[in-house]
Design a protein around this motif. Structure first.
Motif, PDB file in Angstrom:
ATOM      1  N   ASN A 266      -6.584   7.036  21.144  1.00 37.82           N
ATOM      2  CA  ASN A 266      -7.531   6.322  20.294  1.00 37.82           C
ATOM      3  C   ASN A 266      -8.612   7.204  19.708  1.00 37.82           C
ATOM      4  OD1 ASN A 266      -6.540   3.718  20.179  1.00 37.82           O
ATOM      5  ND2 ASN A 266      -7.174   3.353  22.284  1.00 37.82           N
ATOM      6  N   ASP A 267      -8.666   8.451  20.145  1.00 40.05           N
ATOM      7  CA  ASP A 267      -9.692   9.339  19.608  1.00 40.05           C
ATOM      8  C   ASP A 267      -9.180   9.963  18.323  1.00 40.05           C
ATOM      9  OD1 ASP A 267     -11.824  11.872  21.159  1.00 40.05           O
ATOM     10  OD2 ASP A 267     -11.788  10.997  19.141  1.00 40.05           O
ATOM     11  N   TYR A 268      -9.129   9.128  17.267  1.00 38.52           N
ATOM     12  CA  TYR A 268      -8.516   9.598  16.044  1.00 38.52           C
ATOM     13  C   TYR A 268      -9.238  10.781  15.436  1.00 38.52           C
ATOM     14  CZ  TYR A 268      -5.225   5.759  15.975  1.00 38.52           C
ATOM     15  OH  TYR A 268      -4.207   4.917  16.284  1.00 38.52           O
ATOM     16  N   GLY A 269     -10.529  10.849  15.631  1.00 33.97           N
ATOM     17  CA  GLY A 269     -11.276  11.979  15.099  1.00 33.97           C
ATOM     18  C   GLY A 269     -10.762  13.276  15.685  1.00 33.97           C
ATOM     19  N   LEU A 270     -10.589  13.269  17.011  1.00 38.47           N
ATOM     20  CA  LEU A 270     -10.094  14.469  17.687  1.00 38.47           C
ATOM     21  C   LEU A 270      -8.705  14.836  17.185  1.00 38.47           C
ATOM     22  CD1 LEU A 270     -10.393  16.516  20.055  1.00 38.47           C
ATOM     23  CD2 LEU A 270      -9.305  14.803  21.490  1.00 38.47           C
ATOM     24  N   ILE A 271      -7.844  13.803  17.061  1.00 40.08           N
ATOM     25  CA  ILE A 271      -6.476  14.070  16.630  1.00 40.08           C
ATOM     26  C   ILE A 271      -6.450  14.609  15.204  1.00 40.08           C
ATOM     27  CG2 ILE A 271      -4.216  13.027  16.233  1.00 40.08           C
ATOM     28  CD1 ILE A 271      -4.899  11.011  18.388  1.00 40.08           C
ATOM     29  N   MET A 272      -7.312  14.053  14.353  1.00 43.62           N
ATOM     30  CA  MET A 272      -7.349  14.548  12.971  1.00 43.62           C
ATOM     31  C   MET A 272      -7.856  15.986  12.926  1.00 43.62           C
ATOM     32  SD  MET A 272      -5.964  12.439  11.028  1.00 43.62           S
ATOM     33  CE  MET A 272      -4.970  11.620  12.253  1.00 43.62           C
ATOM     34  N   ALA A 273      -8.829  16.294  13.803  1.00 43.88           N
ATOM     35  CA  ALA A 273      -9.304  17.675  13.837  1.00 43.88           C
ATOM     36  C   ALA A 273      -8.158  18.610  14.207  1.00 43.88           C
ATOM     37  CB  ALA A 273     -10.451  17.806  14.836  1.00 43.88           C
ATOM     38  N   GLY A 274      -7.370  18.182  15.197  1.00 40.59           N
ATOM     39  CA  GLY A 274      -6.219  18.988  15.579  1.00 40.59           C
ATOM     40  C   GLY A 274      -5.216  19.106  14.450  1.00 40.59           C
ATOM     41  N   ALA A 275      -4.950  17.985  13.786  1.00 38.45           N
ATOM     42  CA  ALA A 275      -3.994  18.004  12.676  1.00 38.45           C
ATOM     43  C   ALA A 275      -4.491  18.920  11.572  1.00 38.45           C
ATOM     44  CB  ALA A 275      -3.775  16.587  12.147  1.00 38.45           C
ATOM     45  N   ALA A 276      -5.805  18.891  11.327  1.00 41.60           N
ATOM     46  CA  ALA A 276      -6.362  19.766  10.294  1.00 41.60           C
ATOM     47  C   ALA A 276      -6.131  21.222  10.668  1.00 41.60           C
ATOM     48  CB  ALA A 276      -7.854  19.482  10.109  1.00 41.60           C
ATOM     49  N   LEU A 277      -6.366  21.556  11.936  1.00 39.43           N
ATOM     50  CA  LEU A 277      -6.147  22.937  12.381  1.00 39.43           C
ATOM     51  C   LEU A 277      -4.680  23.324  12.236  1.00 39.43           C
ATOM     52  CD1 LEU A 277      -7.499  25.407  13.678  1.00 39.43           C
ATOM     53  CD2 LEU A 277      -6.790  24.507  15.885  1.00 39.43           C
ATOM     54  N   ALA A 278      -3.788  22.363  12.491  1.00 40.54           N
ATOM     55  CA  ALA A 278      -2.360  22.668  12.404  1.00 40.54           C
ATOM     56  C   ALA A 278      -1.915  22.812  10.957  1.00 40.54           C
ATOM     57  CB  ALA A 278      -1.551  21.576  13.087  1.00 40.54           C
ATOM     58  N   ALA A 279      -2.487  21.992  10.073  1.00 39.08           N
ATOM     59  CA  ALA A 279      -1.954  21.912   8.718  1.00 39.08           C
ATOM     60  C   ALA A 279      -2.627  22.856   7.739  1.00 39.08           C
ATOM     61  CB  ALA A 279      -2.078  20.475   8.217  1.00 39.08           C
ATOM     62  N   VAL A 280      -3.965  22.922   7.775  1.00 39.08           N
ATOM     63  CA  VAL A 280      -4.665  23.625   6.698  1.00 39.08           C
ATOM     64  C   VAL A 280      -4.301  25.116   6.587  1.00 39.08           C
ATOM     65  CG1 VAL A 280      -6.923  24.308   5.851  1.00 39.08           C
ATOM     66  CG2 VAL A 280      -6.536  21.964   6.577  1.00 39.08           C
ATOM     67  N   PRO A 281      -4.313  25.882   7.683  1.00 35.69           N
ATOM     68  CA  PRO A 281      -3.991  27.311   7.517  1.00 35.69           C
ATOM     69  C   PRO A 281      -2.609  27.537   6.914  1.00 35.69           C
ATOM     70  CG  PRO A 281      -4.882  26.909   9.695  1.00 35.69           C
ATOM     71  CD  PRO A 281      -4.647  25.570   9.087  1.00 35.69           C
ATOM     72  N   ILE A 282      -1.606  26.784   7.408  1.00 36.66           N
ATOM     73  CA  ILE A 282      -0.262  27.045   6.905  1.00 36.66           C
ATOM     74  C   ILE A 282      -0.123  26.592   5.464  1.00 36.66           C
ATOM     75  CG2 ILE A 282       0.805  24.918   7.802  1.00 36.66           C
ATOM     76  CD1 ILE A 282       2.943  27.606   8.483  1.00 36.66           C
ATOM     77  N   ILE A 283      -0.860  25.537   5.084  1.00 38.53           N
ATOM     78  CA  ILE A 283      -0.812  25.109   3.690  1.00 38.53           C
ATOM     79  C   ILE A 283      -1.444  26.164   2.790  1.00 38.53           C
ATOM     80  CG2 ILE A 283      -1.718  23.428   2.041  1.00 38.53           C
ATOM     81  CD1 ILE A 283      -1.266  21.284   4.033  1.00 38.53           C
ATOM     82  N   VAL A 284      -2.555  26.736   3.242  1.00 33.01           N
ATOM     83  CA  VAL A 284      -3.193  27.782   2.452  1.00 33.01           C
ATOM     84  C   VAL A 284      -2.225  28.943   2.240  1.00 33.01           C
ATOM     85  CG1 VAL A 284      -4.976  29.552   2.535  1.00 33.01           C
ATOM     86  CG2 VAL A 284      -5.552  27.187   3.062  1.00 33.01           C
ATOM     87  N   ILE A 285      -1.558  29.359   3.335  1.00 32.09           N
ATOM     88  CA  ILE A 285      -0.594  30.448   3.219  1.00 32.09           C
ATOM     89  C   ILE A 285       0.516  30.073   2.253  1.00 32.09           C
ATOM     90  CG2 ILE A 285       1.148  31.796   4.447  1.00 32.09           C
ATOM     91  CD1 ILE A 285      -0.588  31.730   6.867  1.00 32.09           C
ATOM     92  N   PHE A 286       0.982  28.818   2.351  1.00 27.35           N
ATOM     93  CA  PHE A 286       2.062  28.373   1.491  1.00 27.35           C
ATOM     94  C   PHE A 286       1.649  28.448   0.033  1.00 27.35           C
ATOM     95  CE2 PHE A 286       5.478  26.154  -0.262  1.00 27.35           C
ATOM     96  CZ  PHE A 286       5.020  25.093  -1.012  1.00 27.35           C
ATOM     97  N   VAL A 287       0.445  27.927  -0.283  1.00 31.09           N
ATOM     98  CA  VAL A 287       0.016  27.915  -1.676  1.00 31.09           C
ATOM     99  C   VAL A 287      -0.112  29.343  -2.215  1.00 31.09           C
ATOM    100  CG1 VAL A 287      -1.856  27.280  -3.230  1.00 31.09           C
ATOM    101  CG2 VAL A 287      -1.083  25.674  -1.502  1.00 31.09           C
ATOM    102  N   MET A 288      -0.612  30.240  -1.341  1.00 29.74           N
ATOM    103  CA  MET A 288      -0.782  31.627  -1.788  1.00 29.74           C
ATOM    104  C   MET A 288       0.560  32.289  -2.072  1.00 29.74           C
ATOM    105  SD  MET A 288      -3.936  33.465   0.154  1.00 29.74           S
ATOM    106  CE  MET A 288      -3.048  33.713   1.683  1.00 29.74           C
ATOM    107  N   PHE A 289       1.561  31.989  -1.204  1.00 31.66           N
ATOM    108  CA  PHE A 289       2.829  32.699  -1.325  1.00 31.66           C
ATOM    109  C   PHE A 289       3.924  31.814  -1.872  1.00 31.66           C
ATOM    110  CE2 PHE A 289       1.586  36.575   0.464  1.00 31.66           C
ATOM    111  CZ  PHE A 289       0.717  36.326   1.513  1.00 31.66           C
ATOM    112  N   GLN A 290       3.581  30.723  -2.568  1.00 32.84           N
ATOM    113  CA  GLN A 290       4.598  29.736  -2.879  1.00 32.84           C
ATOM    114  C   GLN A 290       5.710  30.296  -3.750  1.00 32.84           C
ATOM    115  OE1 GLN A 290       3.967  26.798  -5.941  1.00 32.84           O
ATOM    116  NE2 GLN A 290       1.778  27.177  -5.819  1.00 32.84           N
TER     117      GLN A 290
END
Lengths: 304, 301
Positions: A266-290
């Protein structure tokens, strides 16, 4: 008249596309905003409207995410000629960062070893004659048709016997062994002109030098495609990670978030923080090297 | 005579040497391939004929397999798996073809943007995607129910109701499946021989006719490849189900893959689970073989 109809259809398509694209971007937006929302913004009370934009930016979720800590790495190195073992311990970092590090380590190692072993074998299968060549190649093609999940359980037994459970190598080795890489590199190696290899041999070059100087420059695009494929595959290889890695410091970022979801559902804030950590770096890398990503995907499909 | 014997001997020894070097090239991959793919495969098949579990293991012949086909949960999971595959493959193929054909002629920057956006769920990875959808589907705090309530409709128990749960799975699977096909279609459509298209237009063909008669056959290899990978993807869908619904409610969203995991790691029935794995492998192999045959038959024409 015809032109008007075509234009209308084209504009309609574009509008629909934009709407769908926004729908696809929305989950990402929801993750990022959710990770900085306070509890009040996250829980929807009856009668109130959804907080599309966080009322305040709060870093509390990330604070909770980063509260547990682990050493970044812990490597035991036996010192030759002595009985002792040296333990190298990395700096203390948040556990979530350790998860990210584990994912990166596994993906990079898998990428490196796969490219190395697959390119050597692909070259041999394509360009060299040897006893058993047809047999091994058929074995590889047949193995590609079978799904990975079938070997999940016996792999655990193998890893237990090798004492590799909880180690990143338990995920890396099966990824390296996966036959698709060899298949791809063989396809790419076929295009190396045999005459060049002959010329190198006449010039007195040894086998490995021929491979390094003649074959490698030609198969470089295939190399790049395989590298990207393997990196993404290893990163997303959830079943294998789930089965092999259980302890908190051994988990990958995907496993870590999944664990948060199960434990603190139920701690959606915590889960979203984790999801952000999981998703944002790899998305940035993807956009740079797409460009390289899409090249790799297309090439992999054409040759495969 | 003596010369030719020497030549033959030199020839044989250089062949042995060449063989040896080839084996050296193959050795690294063989270590990993045989050790971590073939060996577990063989072990898995052997274990499927036992009742291996936490306590021990004894040979039971085909009884695992016989039990499988009488197992309600296995049959339900199989049906779910087939539903997911049959619904996903055509929708993914059609939708990504439509998107590909709509964007491939746009300015490169705009085309790249759309391609990127649709590929995002793939890059983000299963877990991040699943957790945000799980939140959006949440009965009390989720966005969707809030939207429904706002227009006066009652909340839906998206993930807890067996009627809607499987649809949610298919929807999320869809978003993560179209990225790669779109990339492939954009590339394939861009490679269509323009002279053929122009010739057709000169002959008075409409845009629609040009599409179906000329472009579509030209990208047939891509279409078949897309169908194969989408099929395999749908069969192997696991993280999504495990995290979103845990196969529930009451196995309404369980697939064979999920049931395999549950049987092995929650119930510790390794032999039974391995039998499931073997059956799954055979089914996927048959599916792939059929698609392969169709693919080779199609392109020959």
């Amino acid at each position: 008249m015809k032109l008007q109809k075509t234009n209308f259809y084209r504009i309609l398509s574009l509008v629909v596309l934009v709407v769908i694209a926004l729908l696809f971007l929305f989950p990402l937006y929801w993750i990022v905003t959710g990770s900085v929302k306070e509890k009040g913004d996250i829980l929807i009370k009856a009668g109130e409207s959804v907080k599309w934009i966080p009322s305040t930016i709060s870093w509390g979720n990330f604070g909770r995410l980063f509260s547990a800590t682990e050493p970044l790495f812990k490597v035991k190195l036996p010192i030759p000629f002595t009985e002792s073992i040296v333990t190298l311990t990395g700096p203390i970092v948040p556990r979530a960062v350790r998860w990210l590090y584990n994912s990166v380590f596994i993906s990079l190692a898998a990428m490196f070893f796969t490219c190395l072993t697959a390119s050597l074998a692909g070259y041999a299968l394509a360009k060299k004659q040897f006893v058993g060549r047809a047999f091994f190649f058929s074995l590889i093609v047949c193995a590609m048709a079978l799904p990975k999940q079938v070997i999940l359980i016996p792999l655990l037994t193998v890893m237990k016997n090798l004492n590799l459970v909880e180690s990143p190598w338990a995920v890396i080795f099966p990824v390296v062994g996966w036959p698709f890489g060899v298949f791809l590199m063989k396809q790419f190696s076929e295009s190396i002109p045999t005459s060049l290899i002959e010329a190198a041999r006449i010039d007195g070059a040894g086998e490995f030098r021929t491979f390094a100087n003649v074959a490698f420059p030609i198969i470089k695009p295939g190399f790049g495609a395989l590298a990207i494929f393997t990196f993404i595959n290893a990163w997303n290889e959830y079943p294998l990670q789930l089965v092999m890695l259980h302890e908190p410091q051994a988990k990958t970022i995907a496993l870590g978030i999944a664990g948060l979801q199960t434990e603190m559902s139920n701690d959606y804030g915590l889960i979203m923080a984790g999801a952000a950590l999981a998703a944002v770096p790899i998305i940035v890398i993807f956009v740079m090297f797409q460009k390289y990503f899409t090249q790799g995907i297309t090439m992999g499909a054409v040759k495969g | 005579m003596a010369n030719s014997k020497a030549v033959v001997r030199a020839g044989i020894s250089s062949q042995i040497k060449s063989n040896f070097i080839s084996y050296l090239f193959m050795l690294p991959i063989l270590v990993f391939f045989l050790g971590f793919v073939i060996l577990p495969m063989v072990m898995g098949v052997f274990t499927s004929f036992t009742n291996s579990n936490m306590g021990g293991s004894e040979f039971v012949g085909f009884s695992n397999y016989i039990q499988l086909f009488q197992d309600k949960n296995f049959l339900k999971s199989s049906v779910n798996t087939i539903i997911i595959v049959i619904v996903s493959v055509p929708t993914v193929a059609f939708f990504s073809l439509w998107v590909g054909s709509a964007i491939y002629k746009l300015k490169p920057a705009i085309c790249s943007f759309f391609r990127c956006v649709f590929y995002l769920p793939v890059v983000t990875g299963s877990v991040a995607v699943v957790v945000v959808w799980k939140w959006m589907f949440d009965v009390y705090n989720g966005l969707f129910n809030h939207g429904l309530n706002a227009i006066g409709v009652q909340s839906v128990n998206w993930l807890g109701d067996s009627k809607t749960a499987l649809l949610c799975i298919i929807l999320i699977l869809f978003t993560t499946s179209i990225g790669q096909p779109i990339v492939l279609y954009v590339s394939a459509l861009g490679n269509v021989d323009q002279s053929l298209v122009e010739a057709a237009e000169v002959d008075g063909a409409t845009k629609l006719q040009t599409f179906w008669r000329i472009k579509y056959p030209a990208i047939m290899p891509t279409t078949l490849y897309v169908m194969v990978i989408t099929t395999i993807n749908s069969f192997q869908c696991f993280a999504l189900i495990q995290l979103l619904t845990s196969g529930g409610p009451n196995y309404a969203t369980s697939t064979v893959m999920y049931l395999l995991y549950e049987t092995a790691f929650k119930r510790y029935q390794y032999g039974y689970a391995d039998a499931m794995g073997v059956v799954l492998a055979i089914v996927i192999a048959i599916f792939s073989a059929i698609q392969f045959k169709v693919m080779n038959g199609g392109t020959a024409e």
